[in-house]
Design a protein around this motif. Structure first.
Motif, PDB file in Angstrom:
ATOM      1  N   ILE A 141       0.841  -1.188   0.000  1.00  0.00           N
ATOM      2  CA  ILE A 141       0.000   0.000   0.000  1.00  0.00           C
ATOM      3  C   ILE A 141       0.876   1.237   0.000  1.00  0.00           C
ATOM      4  CG2 ILE A 141      -0.168   0.133   2.532  1.00  0.00           C
ATOM      5  CD1 ILE A 141      -3.142   0.881   2.146  1.00  0.00           C
ATOM      6  N   HIS A 144       1.725   5.512  -4.330  1.00  0.00           N
ATOM      7  CA  HIS A 144       1.010   5.784  -5.575  1.00  0.00           C
ATOM      8  C   HIS A 144       0.960   7.304  -5.751  1.00  0.00           C
ATOM      9  CE1 HIS A 144      -0.150   1.600  -5.606  1.00  0.00           C
ATOM     10  NE2 HIS A 144      -0.708   1.732  -4.421  1.00  0.00           N
ATOM     11  N   ASP A 146       0.116   8.931  -8.871  1.00  0.00           N
ATOM     12  CA  ASP A 146      -0.643   9.395 -10.025  1.00  0.00           C
ATOM     13  C   ASP A 146      -1.953  10.057  -9.625  1.00  0.00           C
ATOM     14  OD1 ASP A 146      -1.327   6.759  -9.101  1.00  0.00           O
ATOM     15  OD2 ASP A 146      -2.662   6.569 -10.826  1.00  0.00           O
ATOM     16  N   ARG A 149      -4.857  13.736  -5.661  1.00  0.00           N
ATOM     17  CA  ARG A 149      -5.037  13.008  -4.418  1.00  0.00           C
ATOM     18  C   ARG A 149      -5.114  13.945  -3.219  1.00  0.00           C
ATOM     19  NH1 ARG A 149      -3.343   7.692  -4.388  1.00  0.00           N
ATOM     20  NH2 ARG A 149      -2.878   6.850  -6.465  1.00  0.00           N
ATOM     21  N   SER A 454      -0.633   9.069  -0.861  1.00  0.00           N
ATOM     22  CA  SER A 454      -0.170   8.001  -1.757  1.00  0.00           C
ATOM     23  C   SER A 454      -0.740   6.633  -1.410  1.00  0.00           C
ATOM     24  CB  SER A 454       1.374   7.917  -1.708  1.00  0.00           C
ATOM     25  OG  SER A 454       1.834   7.214  -0.577  1.00  0.00           O
ATOM     26  N   GLU A 457      -4.656   2.997  -4.207  1.00  0.00           N
ATOM     27  CA  GLU A 457      -4.336   2.777  -5.618  1.00  0.00           C
ATOM     28  C   GLU A 457      -5.525   3.170  -6.475  1.00  0.00           C
ATOM     29  OE1 GLU A 457      -2.864  -0.815  -8.646  1.00  0.00           O
ATOM     30  OE2 GLU A 457      -3.395  -1.243  -6.554  1.00  0.00           O
ATOM     31  N   VAL A 459      -7.380   2.349  -9.569  1.00  0.00           N
ATOM     32  CA  VAL A 459      -7.494   1.250 -10.533  1.00  0.00           C
ATOM     33  C   VAL A 459      -8.097   1.793 -11.821  1.00  0.00           C
ATOM     34  CG1 VAL A 459      -8.467  -1.017 -10.989  1.00  0.00           C
ATOM     35  CG2 VAL A 459      -7.776  -0.403  -8.665  1.00  0.00           C
TER      36      VAL A 459
END
Length: 460
Positions: A141, A144, A146, A149, A454, A457, A459
């Protein structure tokens, strides 16, 4: 020093606490003469199982030492990993002892009640012929970067939020709040939503939300947290267990989210700044907050509540007011440690001051190179060296990141330098493979709330 027939002679003792008896050394001395095999397994959520094969002496004259060793071992497993059912193989005496200890009237009544509430299951101790198999469910975990956020970090005195776009923080805000003294869960909910909306206003959209929060979280639900200390149990069950899930979905609908203990997020932020894994994070502030990122960069889902893991085997060790137990980490690696050592150092602290204000007084003295304050921080450094050896037995970590108010300023530098000196002299094999360190500027840039962003995720 002799305790329950076990001789322990540490080379280094804290100047201000000469009776300190490192549990790590007691355990290893105890096991040298133990030959009767005993197995312990602790069941936690979703069928996960912590398993430990060990030994006791198994003789009438060593029964008290056997019970003490197993008591401290089981308590360590419970607060490191969590659990609601203990399996015992190999000793009826030990099983019966644990059944009495972990009951409403037993010496570990607090742990018995706490774990039953966290895991929403009655606490049990049972005998077995064969131990269940060990099972863990670590999760890859975080990290992330991208998309758009939000990272939210809920602390006891302030809340922080960051808006992060493709790994770059475009907005951060820190707001003072008073969650520990407020009994109305709507106060907490409204504060969380206000922070989320403040960050959302700085981005074109919200793709994911990550939350770092003090407390115990299972499947994103709040099982226990000091932030909601004053909330009555019925309101806690109704409005707090799912408070972060509600705040996120009410505000943004069906977006990915993750809610993780703040200690684990600290360790994750440390791993991101170090660009390495196998990181234990220890924050010394109001309490001792701990998190862990494993060698594969995963968060384990364990409790990691080392504030309630025993580190001192001395029968006169200080008692923790909340759990009622003695010798646990909270009294050695928090502002409580500084306060408890002050009288021995010859420093009188005004009882009208809050614990945080008392810490500031000692920090002010340390900034002026007061020798009495230096003795306090050097003593904590000795505590820490012995505890890091114990924690290494538990985690086999590589890096340990030392955080929190107690580690700030000259005092923190002295804790670290003393710790390293004692480790090198008393535990050279461990000192050769672990790296105790303070946060650097890179860690501060990553930040707790940015690391929280971060967590989920996206998806695609």
């Amino acid at each position: 020093m002799n305790h329950l027939g076990i001789e322990v002679n540490p080379k280094h003792s804290p100047k201000l606490d000469p009776n300190y008896l490192p549990l790590y050394q007691f355990n290893h001395a105890f096991l040298k003469g133990a030959s009767h095999p005993v197995g312990i397994a602790v069941e936690r959520a979703d069928g996960q199982m912590a398993v430990c094969e060990t030994f006791i002496h198994g003789t009438p004259e060593m029964q008290e030492a056997d019970c003490y060793y197993i008591n401290r071992l089981v308590k360590t497993i419970l607060w490191m990993k969590g659990g609601f059912k203990i399996y015992v193989r190999g000793s009826r005496m030990i099983c019966e002892y644990l059944q009495k200890a972990y009951s409403a009237e037993g010496c570990q009544a607090f742990d018995w009640d706490y774990m039953a509430n966290v895991f929403e299951h009655p606490f049990e101790v049972v005998a077995c012929e064969a131990l269940p198999e060990a099972k863990d469910s670590p999760k890859a975990i975080g990290r992330h970067l991208d998309g758009c956020r939000i990272g939210f970090d809920a602390g006891g005195s302030d809340r922080k939020v960051s808006a992060v776009i493709d790994g770059e923080s475009v907005f951060s805000e820190e707001v003072v709040w008073f969650p520990k003294t407020n009994s109305d869960p709507d106060y907490h909910y409204n504060g969380i939503v206000a922070a989320l909306k403040a960050a959302a206003a700085k981005m074109p959209r919200v793709d994911a939300v990550g939350v770092s929060s003090a407390g115990v979280y299972i499947n994103n639900r709040t099982m226990n947290a000091s932030l909601f200390l004053q909330v009555p149990k019925d309101l806690f069950d109704q409005k707090v267990k799912d408070i972060y899930i509600r705040a996120i979905t009410d505000t943004f609908g069906d977006v990915p989210y993750a809610v993780v203990n703040d200690g684990d997020v600290s360790a994750l932020a440390g791993a991101m700044s170090l660009e390495d894994d196998n990181v234990l994070g220890i924050a010394m502030g109001t309490s001792e907050a701990v998190g862990y990122v494993d060698p594969q960069g995963r968060i384990t889902g364990w409790l990691n509540e080392l504030a309630f893991v025993p580190v001192d085997a001395a029968p006169g060790a200080m008692r923790d007011e909340w759990s009622g137990d003695i010798g646990c980490g909270v009294k050695y690696f928090s502002q409580d440690s500084v306060i408890k050592l002050a009288p021995a150092a010859g420093i009188e602290l005004d009882e009208a001051l809050s614990p945080a204000e008392k810490l500031k007084v000692v920090q002010g003295l340390m900034a002026q190179d007061d020798a009495r304050a230096a003795d306090i921080y050097a003593s904590i450094g000795v505590y820490l060296a012995h505890a890091l050896a114990l924690y290494y037995d538990l985690y086999q970590y590589k890096h340990v990141l030392l955080l929190g108010r107690v580690m700030s300023g000259k005092g923190g530098d002295l804790i670290l330098s003393t710790c390293k000196e004692v480790l090198a002299d008393e535990y050279p094999e461990i000192a050769a493979v672990i790296n105790p360190t303070l946060p650097d500027e890179k860690f501060r840039r990553v930040g707790q709330s940015a690391a929280a962003a971060s967590l989920p995720e996206i998806v695609k």
